[in-house]
Design an enzyme around this catalytic site. Sequence first.
Site, PDB file in Angstrom:
ATOM      1  N   ALA A  16       0.836  -1.210   0.000  1.00 16.49           N
ATOM      2  CA  ALA A  16       0.000   0.000   0.000  1.00 16.49           C
ATOM      3  C   ALA A  16       0.861   1.247   0.000  1.00 16.49           C
ATOM      4  CB  ALA A  16      -0.932  -0.009   1.209  1.00 16.49           C
ATOM      5  N   ALA A  17       1.966   1.186  -0.749  1.00 18.12           N
ATOM      6  CA  ALA A  17       2.902   2.311  -0.749  1.00 18.12           C
ATOM      7  C   ALA A  17       2.693   3.273  -1.909  1.00 18.12           C
ATOM      8  CB  ALA A  17       4.339   1.789  -0.773  1.00 18.12           C
ATOM      9  N   ARG A  22      -3.921   8.792  -9.717  1.00 17.96           N
ATOM     10  CA  ARG A  22      -5.130   8.849 -10.546  1.00 17.96           C
ATOM     11  C   ARG A  22      -6.385   9.163  -9.733  1.00 17.96           C
ATOM     12  NH1 ARG A  22      -5.174   3.345 -13.701  1.00 17.96           N
ATOM     13  NH2 ARG A  22      -7.252   4.109 -14.283  1.00 17.96           N
ATOM     14  N   GLN A  79       8.455   1.822   2.361  1.00 20.20           N
ATOM     15  CA  GLN A  79       9.185   1.667   1.102  1.00 20.20           C
ATOM     16  C   GLN A  79       9.525   3.058   0.570  1.00 20.20           C
ATOM     17  OE1 GLN A  79       7.057   0.380  -2.374  1.00 20.20           O
ATOM     18  NE2 GLN A  79       8.891  -0.436  -3.372  1.00 20.20           N
ATOM     19  N   ASP A 109      -5.151  -2.140  -2.722  1.00 21.22           N
ATOM     20  CA  ASP A 109      -6.166  -1.652  -3.655  1.00 21.22           C
ATOM     21  C   ASP A 109      -6.856  -2.779  -4.407  1.00 21.22           C
ATOM     22  OD1 ASP A 109      -4.088  -2.417  -5.266  1.00 21.22           O
ATOM     23  OD2 ASP A 109      -3.815  -0.482  -6.256  1.00 21.22           O
ATOM     24  N   GLY A 147       0.380  -8.527 -16.799  1.00 18.94           N
ATOM     25  CA  GLY A 147       1.436  -9.506 -17.000  1.00 18.94           C
ATOM     26  C   GLY A 147       0.821 -10.878 -17.244  1.00 18.94           C
ATOM     27  N   GLU A 161       6.017  -9.601 -17.608  1.00 24.04           N
ATOM     28  CA  GLU A 161       5.241  -8.363 -17.651  1.00 24.04           C
ATOM     29  C   GLU A 161       4.843  -8.064 -19.093  1.00 24.04           C
ATOM     30  OE1 GLU A 161       4.153  -6.513 -15.201  1.00 24.04           O
ATOM     31  OE2 GLU A 161       5.128  -7.643 -13.599  1.00 24.04           O
ATOM     32  N   ASN A 366     -47.049   8.633  22.545  1.00 27.61           N
ATOM     33  CA  ASN A 366     -47.391   9.194  21.237  1.00 27.61           C
ATOM     34  C   ASN A 366     -46.816  10.601  21.141  1.00 27.61           C
ATOM     35  OD1 ASN A 366     -49.447   8.966  18.744  1.00 27.61           O
ATOM     36  ND2 ASN A 366     -49.476  11.047  19.551  1.00 27.61           N
TER      37      ASN A 366
END
Length: 455
Positions: A16-17, A22, A79, A109, A147, A161, A366
């Site tokens: 998740a780095a 986009r 990372q 993702d 890929g 790839e 009520n």
Amino acid sequence: MAARMSNRPIAAIVLAAGKGTRMKSDLHKVLHPIAGRPMLLHLMASVDALSPAKKVVIVGDKADQLEAALGGSAELAVQDPQLGTGHAVQQGEGALAGFDGDVLILYGDVPFVPTATMQSMIDRLNAADTPAVVVLAFEPDDPLQYGRVITDGDRVTKMVEHKDATEVERAVRLCNSGLMAAKARDLFALLARVTDDNAAKEFYLVDIVNIANADGRSCAVVTTDPNDVAGINSRAELAQAEAQWQAFKRDEAMAGGASLRAPDTVWFSWDTELGRDVTIEPNVFFGPGVTVGDHVTIRANSHIEGANIGAGCEIGPFARLRPGTVLEEKAKIGNFVETKKAHLGKGAKANHLTYLGDATVGAGANIGAGTITCNYDGYFKYQTVIGENAFIGSNSALIAPVTIGRDAIVAAGSAVSRDVGDGDLRMVRAEQLVKPGWADRFHDTMRKKKAAEKK
């Protein structure tokens, strides 16, 4: 090859780095919600069903957001710089130091990978032929830029790839999802031998398969439905994922005994719970934290969030139930009624044009049209307590903190700021003043004035 179940410990490395450019968002891509829940947490819930010994999330951009969302439920590894998927997985090595089990490689993702699919990868990894790596593959309608996975039976002979593939290899329809499984001792040893000798000058995760094959080891493929490994990289793909999830949930709800009058117009949250014989009319929206009992009717255009609705209740149309709402059996919330932190007892009803906030309403009470609980003074919130079988007349303002007793009556148009005893009538109105003929004289004067102005 027949699989066998394994009792080996499991770890998950979740990538998740990425910057998610986009999305064009200040929110990390994997924290964008689907059905009210961040996509990353959808994935982590499926991982948790395997009872993993370790969970490591590889972070980079907006790492603080991921740390807050995960709340300590997984270790984080950074990372930086980002040099490809193989390099990303390598960053989890420190967190898994001393771990001797099976490792799943997942993507934040790609949120809808079923637990059963993850388990099938682990089972294949521990089959009798002991593959070095298990690859999760799929066959999309259009292979696009994915890929390719070149196979012989369920043995992977090559991973390539798209940008590095030959035309013959691009003709292969079996595509790499990016998800893999390997034993920890194999995974990091193989990653250490990956180079960036490719068109993108990146360290590709897929190269561990080719390296293992070159060593004479076998690598295996497990296939899955393309929808299970659909990645989300843009707002449009996020909307598609939401639509996919909602369609599944609607089918699940109807299979479980709920009637949806116009299924495509009903929107569920990830944790919505419905009982049997629930009827839901068009344009109903469920936010997080809603539980609905048996035999409930929810009428059109209602918005419900954080509410517990008991058996036999009736909601709407055009009702809004906000967090903290509890409705006991056969309570009724009618049209244009809003509740917040309100507890209605058995059979209590507020049929229309009412706001009940920070309120407890007794069984059988009520609440007349136009009633509001005045629960906020600009600084603090206060409680309103309405007793069993009390009757609150239309257009009443209950100024909290205030208690209305059992069987009490509040006359229509009252503004009540003091407690009302059991069985009492409270009428709080200004004395009506009548001036005979005043209106006629006023109209005459004004007509003459207007006529004079026109001359």
